[in-house]
Every structure is written in C-alpha cells, then in structure tokens.
Scaffold this motif. Structure first.
Motif, PDB file in Angstrom:
ATOM      1  N   ALA A  15       0.807  -1.217   0.000  1.00  0.00           N
ATOM      2  CA  ALA A  15       0.000   0.000   0.000  1.00  0.00           C
ATOM      3  C   ALA A  15       0.843   1.271   0.000  1.00  0.00           C
ATOM      4  O   ALA A  15       0.331   2.357  -0.251  1.00  0.00           O
ATOM      5  CB  ALA A  15      -0.921   0.012   1.225  1.00  0.00           C
ATOM      6  N   VAL A  16       2.143   1.141   0.261  1.00  0.00           N
ATOM      7  CA  VAL A  16       3.015   2.318   0.399  1.00  0.00           C
ATOM      8  C   VAL A  16       3.815   2.537  -0.876  1.00  0.00           C
ATOM      9  O   VAL A  16       4.525   1.652  -1.339  1.00  0.00           O
ATOM     10  CB  VAL A  16       3.966   2.154   1.601  1.00  0.00           C
ATOM     11  N   GLU A  77      -5.524   4.277  -6.295  1.00  0.00           N
ATOM     12  CA  GLU A  77      -6.143   4.813  -7.508  1.00  0.00           C
ATOM     13  C   GLU A  77      -6.222   6.338  -7.448  1.00  0.00           C
ATOM     14  O   GLU A  77      -5.926   7.025  -8.412  1.00  0.00           O
ATOM     15  CB  GLU A  77      -7.546   4.219  -7.659  1.00  0.00           C
ATOM     16  N   LYS A  78      -6.614   6.863  -6.282  1.00  0.00           N
ATOM     17  CA  LYS A  78      -6.656   8.308  -6.060  1.00  0.00           C
ATOM     18  C   LYS A  78      -5.483   8.664  -5.168  1.00  0.00           C
ATOM     19  O   LYS A  78      -5.321   8.071  -4.100  1.00  0.00           O
ATOM     20  CB  LYS A  78      -7.968   8.705  -5.377  1.00  0.00           C
ATOM     21  N   ASP A 126      -6.050  -0.559   6.975  1.00  0.00           N
ATOM     22  CA  ASP A 126      -6.415  -0.771   5.577  1.00  0.00           C
ATOM     23  C   ASP A 126      -6.587   0.614   4.971  1.00  0.00           C
ATOM     24  O   ASP A 126      -7.534   1.321   5.309  1.00  0.00           O
ATOM     25  CB  ASP A 126      -7.723  -1.553   5.499  1.00  0.00           C
ATOM     26  N   PRO A 127      -5.685   1.053   4.079  1.00  0.00           N
ATOM     27  CA  PRO A 127      -5.770   2.412   3.546  1.00  0.00           C
ATOM     28  C   PRO A 127      -7.093   2.709   2.846  1.00  0.00           C
ATOM     29  O   PRO A 127      -7.546   3.848   2.842  1.00  0.00           O
ATOM     30  CB  PRO A 127      -4.613   2.504   2.558  1.00  0.00           C
ATOM     31  N   ASP A 140     -12.566  14.207  -2.339  1.00  0.00           N
ATOM     32  CA  ASP A 140     -12.513  14.274  -3.799  1.00  0.00           C
ATOM     33  C   ASP A 140     -12.878  15.674  -4.281  1.00  0.00           C
ATOM     34  O   ASP A 140     -12.240  16.216  -5.187  1.00  0.00           O
ATOM     35  CB  ASP A 140     -13.459  13.249  -4.430  1.00  0.00           C
ATOM     36  N   ASP A 141     -13.901  16.280  -3.683  1.00  0.00           N
ATOM     37  CA  ASP A 141     -14.321  17.630  -4.059  1.00  0.00           C
ATOM     38  C   ASP A 141     -13.236  18.655  -3.720  1.00  0.00           C
ATOM     39  O   ASP A 141     -12.925  19.535  -4.525  1.00  0.00           O
ATOM     40  CB  ASP A 141     -15.641  17.997  -3.367  1.00  0.00           C
ATOM     41  N   LEU A 142     -12.649  18.544  -2.541  1.00  0.00           N
ATOM     42  CA  LEU A 142     -11.566  19.460  -2.157  1.00  0.00           C
ATOM     43  C   LEU A 142     -10.372  19.315  -3.098  1.00  0.00           C
ATOM     44  O   LEU A 142      -9.747  20.309  -3.487  1.00  0.00           O
ATOM     45  CB  LEU A 142     -11.130  19.182  -0.716  1.00  0.00           C
TER      46      LEU A 142
END
Length: 156
Positions: A15-16, A77-78, A126-127, A140-142
């Motif tokens: 995950a890193v 993914e993001k 769990d990220p 996501d909006d920010l």
C-alpha cells in the motif's frame, strides 16, 4: 510502522508508494482539520490526511518538532498521503505475529490486524477504509478544487 503520538500503526507494504520528509503543504482556507493540506507532486494535488486529527488523538508533536514529521504516500487509484509523527521502521513482521481484527471492531473496519512486534504492538490499517464514503466524497471535491487552483496558476 509509524507513530501517531503513543499509538503505533502499520500499513501493508504493497500500500506504500513512498516515504517523504514533511514538505511545504498548500492549505487553502476552510479545510477540515483532518486534511493537513495538499502536496504538489509534479503538478498533481495530493491530499494529505492528518491521521491524529482524523482518529481524534491528542497531538504529541509540538510545533518545533513538526518539521521532523513524515508523509506516507500511498499507492492508490486516487493519490493520498498520510501525515504521521514519525516513520519508525520498515519491518517484516515475525511469523505468527499478525492477529486479524474483525471488521465490526473498528470504525469502517479500518484496522485489519494487530502485530505483536518485539518492541510492542501495532495496529495494521487498511488504507481503503481509513475514510468513510462521505469523507472520501468530500476529499474528492476538495482535491478537484485544488486542481482547479493549480491549473489557474499554470494557464497561460
């Protein structure tokens, strides 16, 4: 493994993406306390979560020590980075040290296991479950707004 005050946490190695010293972050007005700001990574805004704020932990870092904090850039993914007090170790847990945690034992099932390490216990996060769906939508909006701000400065 990393420290958040007196709490020790870990992430699965896959995950890193990268460990970084704390760079200067962009912090537009009205960000929630759990968002430390945005890292400009090659023109891409990467939101940085202040985990101690998100988890409601007391701050163990005084301002002068804040420059020694680390970012854990996640492989996701993001784009997302986690602000932590200090990265402690890049260790492979000993066999049999990992104990699963049932998903209903933590908020959103964000703690997936505990590790019994020679120097104490750590919670494995769990990220993908650190944020609730509503929090992710707000982030996501920010991030979209920060992208627009960056684009406005680079438009010719």
């Amino acid at each position: 493994m990393f420290a958040l005050g007196t709490l020790r946490c870990a992430l699965p190695r896959v995950a890193v993406r990268e460990l970084l010293p704390l760079p200067r972050l962009s912090r537009p007005p009205s960000l929630p306390a759990a968002v430390a700001g945005f890292l400009n990574l090659g023109g891409q805004p990467v939101p940085v979560l202040a985990l101690e704020q998100l988890f409601g932990l007391p701050s163990a870092v005084v301002e002068a020590d804040g420059v020694y904090r680390h970012l854990v850039l996640l492989r996701a993914e993001k784009p997302l980075a986690l602000l932590v007090d200090r990265v402690l170790d890049l260790a492979t847990p000993p066999p049999g040290s990992r104990r699963p945690v049932p998903p209903d034992q933590t908020l959103n099932g964000c703690v997936i296991a505990t590790l019994a390490m020679p120097d104490g216990f750590a919670s494995v996060l769990d990220p993908g479950r650190i944020l609730l769906a509503q929090e992710q939508a707000m982030l996501d909006d920010l991030t979209r707004r920060e992208r627009e701000r960056l684009d406005a400065w680079t438009a010719g």
